[in-house]
Design an enzyme around this catalytic site. Structure first.
Site, short mmCIF file in Angstrom:
data_model
loop_
_atom_site.label_atom_id
_atom_site.label_comp_id
_atom_site.label_asym_id
_atom_site.label_seq_id
_atom_site.Cartn_x
_atom_site.Cartn_y
_atom_site.Cartn_z
CB SER A 410 -0.93 0.01 1.22
OG SER A 410 -1.82 -1.09 1.19
CB SER A 411 4.37 2.09 0.55
OG SER A 411 4.89 1.14 -0.35
#
Length: 727
Positions: A410-411
């Site tokens: 998700s970064s």
């Protein structure tokens, strides 16, 4: 009637003779004329050319070692220096045969002791063929007889000998003196005419050096001098990234011979062969001296004159802060070993109690990578990689920050939101419903923070809580689709996949960062044939990236949308033994591209990153995914966390990534951290605290803040959280 005059035979012979003489004289005249014309042509037309060739043959750029340029960090701390060591050189005279070289080698071998462990079998075989005919007669009598009788050639005999003489036989024939002669000869035989080669430079004793100096007149072509070896004041720190230089014996590395020879190098030149030493070879190499040799008719050198002195290489100053590098290496080791030891304790506790329903394999916790940079100019301040090998030892893995790629999770969602803005499928502040999503023929997908409900979130809050389904709905919109339960997905995602990947690429994800190092990995971007893979791409669960790429991505947001080329070289200075030399070249900020976004759009994503680290909405029981570790920092920081599902040897694991920048309002540092193949548990292993320690150490060194203790992992506390499956 008159009687015809009849010439006598003698008169005829005289006439013939005169004619022949005239012809011969004419030929001689013509030959002299041709010779005169030829000599005139050579002298007048080609005279300058031949004179130039003569001069070029006399002036030789010799391969005598000159110091390479030194490498420093941004603050002038020496990272790579030179150590002078005594050396013994050999210069091959013109027309010098291998037999003459062997004579010199035999003489020199009585003065110096060589390392004979690396001698090849072929070297030993050649020496036996030339010096031990009796021993050869004992093992190959027929071939010896045929050679003596002319039945086979020397080359044919040698080939038979090579196949007959094995290592055992060679070692039984050759004594230590023989091996020493061979070792000396091998070094000397590689010399080209009038180009000195080093016979020995490592471990030359005072006695050896003095004895050779005393008898130079008796040792044809032998001279003494200095050689230079690289030294590393900070030992293993950044050792791989700094690079390697080839040895005297190696010369041009085999895999780089064509490359360097195309640049005018000789085969026995010592050169940079990896990473920074290779990248900046043209800066560090120095200039070899030029010498004018005088030779006699036989080609023997009778005198020499140095026409141009050698020059040390220029010094390279890096963007690296070695003090920060060393401190961050300690932090990386502390967290890597701390998490692994905690995993080992939890496994032991679970074996006793049996309370945890997770597969935890401590041996998989073996790697961490960290990059810290200045987001405004691309300066790399630190590159840290640590790996626990099979023996349980921690080894440096700094180069993994640019060569190893991982699915980041998700970064990368900030880039997905930005792509939604740019493609006009998302408005700033737009609210979408985070909910479990079902598609025809697939499993249900949902966000980690919301497995069952319908929760309205806007773009800023979606980044804060890391909403998967918000990103999925952006990806659907890129395909012109709106979500409905059990909807079929379009089979052709080519155009939408291109748009999404292009959106990620503009931040440095999946493309070159521009780092001034060879062998940078770009990452894997498999073809998007499955629509679910396309959706997973939007949440960082498909393509792979390096720690450097993730750092550049986060730095682009910190620099208000400017993607700046990363670099390790800061400036080149002239070599000066006593002080910094003059600046010859500097490497400034190079903006690769500017993200086409409005200030409002950029601020919205930056606010989302701020919330990830600093916001806990108690009224809605929502908090940023990095809040636990980062909310107490002063000044405040911002960033994004990521967790990607993966597999290792068939076991489910998680890649945990932590990206950020600080201070939030005026960033001068950005970082990326990757912990690959962590245990797949809920809650996740608390590796986010490494990022907290990185920022606090930076604040200590650059802002003068008080030193704070590193985070320590508590196995018993985390065991309880795993037991109940909650934070």
């Amino acid at each position: 009637m008159k009687r015809a005059k009849i010439k006598s035979l003698d008169a005829i012979n005289k006439q013939v003779l005169r004619s022949r003489i005239n012809i011969i004289m004419l030929i001689i005249f013509l030959l002299f004329l041709v010779l005169i014309i030829r000599l005139g042509y050579l002298q007048i037309v080609l005279g300058d050319t031949y004179q130039e060739q003569v001069e070029n043959a006399q002036y030789v750029e010799i391969n005598q070692s000159v110091p390479r340029g030194e490498i420093y960090d941004r603050n002038g701390n020496l990272l790579v220096g030179n150590t002078a060591e005594k050396a013994i050189y050999f210069t091959r005279h013109r027309n010098m045969s291998n037999f003459e070289i062997m004579d010199v080698a035999e003489s020199l071998s009585s003065y110096i002791q060589m390392d004979t462990e690396t001698l090849s079998l072929r070297d030993k075989q050649d020496y036996i063929i030339n010096n031990y005919p009796g021993e050869l007669s004992a093992i190959m009598p027929e071939q010896v007889t045929l050679l003596e009788n002319g039945g086979i050639s020397q080359n044919e005999f040698n080939e038979d000998a090579y196949s007959t003489i094995d290592e055992e036989f060679a070692n039984s024939v050759l004594n230590e003196e023989d091996l020493n002669v061979i070792a000396v000869y091998v070094q000397m035989a590689s010399a080209s005419e009038l180009n000195p080669v080093i016979v020995k430079s490592e471990d030359v004793t005072e006695e050896e050096f003095a004895r050779v100096n005393e008898d130079l007149e008796q040792l044809a072509g032998i001279s003494t001098g200095l050689d230079w070896q690289r030294n590393y004041p900070y030992d293993a720190a950044l050792r791989t990234v700094l690079g390697e230089v080839s040895t005297n014996e190696e010369g041009l590395p085999r895999e780089l011979v064509d490359y360097y020879q195309a640049l005018g190098y000789s085969r026995n030149d010592r050169v940079g062969k990896s990473y920074l030493e290779f990248q900046y070879e043209n800066v560090l190499r120095g200039e070899k001296p030029q010498v004018k040799y005088t030779t006699d008719k036989s080609g023997r050198v009778t005198g020499e004159e140095t026409i141009k002195e050698g020059k040390a290489g220029e010094d390279l100053y890096l963007t690296i802060d070695i003090e920060l590098q060393l401190e961050l290496e300690k932090i990386a080791e502390h967290h890597l070993t701390g998490i692994r030891e905690m995993a080992e304790e939890i496994v032991e506790m679970d074996e006793e109690n049996g309370d945890i329903d997770y597969t935890i394999i401590p041996e998989y916790i073996d790697t961490v990578q960290l990059v810290v940079q200045d987001p405004n100019n691309g300066d790399i301040l630190a590159m840290v990689g640590k790996h626990i090998n099979e023996d349980g030892d921690i080894v440096d893995y700094d180069y993994g920050t640019l060569t190893a790629t991982y699915v980041p999770g998700s970064s990368v969602k900030g880039a997905t939101v930005a792509t939604g803005y740019q493609e006009d499928v998302l408005d700033v502040g737009e609210t979408l419903i985070d909910e479990p999503m079902t598609f025809a023929g697939t499993d249900t997908v949902s966000s980690f923070f919301n497995r069952n409900d319908q929760v309205p979130v806007d773009d800023q809050r979606a980044l804060m809580v890391s909403s998967n389904t918000y990103m999925f709905k952006i990806a659907l919109a890129l395909m012109g689709e709106q979500y409905s339960a059990d909807m079929p997905l379009p089979t052709d995602v080519t155009e939408a996949g291109y748009d999404l990947r292009n959106g990620l690429n503009q931040f440095g994800l999946g493309v070159s960062t521009g780092i001034d190092l060879p062998n940078e990995a770009i990452g894997l971007s498999p073809q998007l044939t499955n629509p679910m893979n396309y959706l997973y791409l939007s949440i960082g669960q498909y393509d792979t990236y390096t720690a450097l790429q993730l750092s550049q991505y986060m730095s682009t947001f910190a620099a208000d949308g400017k993607r700046v080329q990363q670099h390790l070289a800061k400036e080149v200075r002239g070599s000066n033994a006593n002080d910094k030399g003059p600046v010859l070249n500097s490497y400034g900020t190079n903006v690769l591209n500017t993200i086409p976004m409005t200030d409002n759009q950029l601020n919205q994503i930056q606010n989302g990153f701020y919330d990830v680290f600093n916001t806990h909405d108690e009224s809605r029981d929502m908090y940023g995914t990095g809040w636990d570790a980062y909310h107490d920092l002063e000044p405040k920081a911002a960033g994004k966390t990521g967790t990607a599902e993966s597999f290792r040897d068939g076991d489910p694991v998680l890649n945990q990534t932590y990206l950020g920048y600080a201070p939030y309002d005026q960033p001068d540092m950005a970082f990326s951290i990757i912990f690959p193949t962590m245990p797949s548990t809920v809650p996740f292993f608390p590796a986010q605290y490494m990022g907290q320690d990185v920022i606090e150490k930076y604040y200590e060194l650059y802002y003068g803040q008080e030193s704070k203790p590193l985070y320590n992992y508590d196995a018993e506390d985390f065991y309880t959280q795993l037991e109940y499956g909650s934070y």
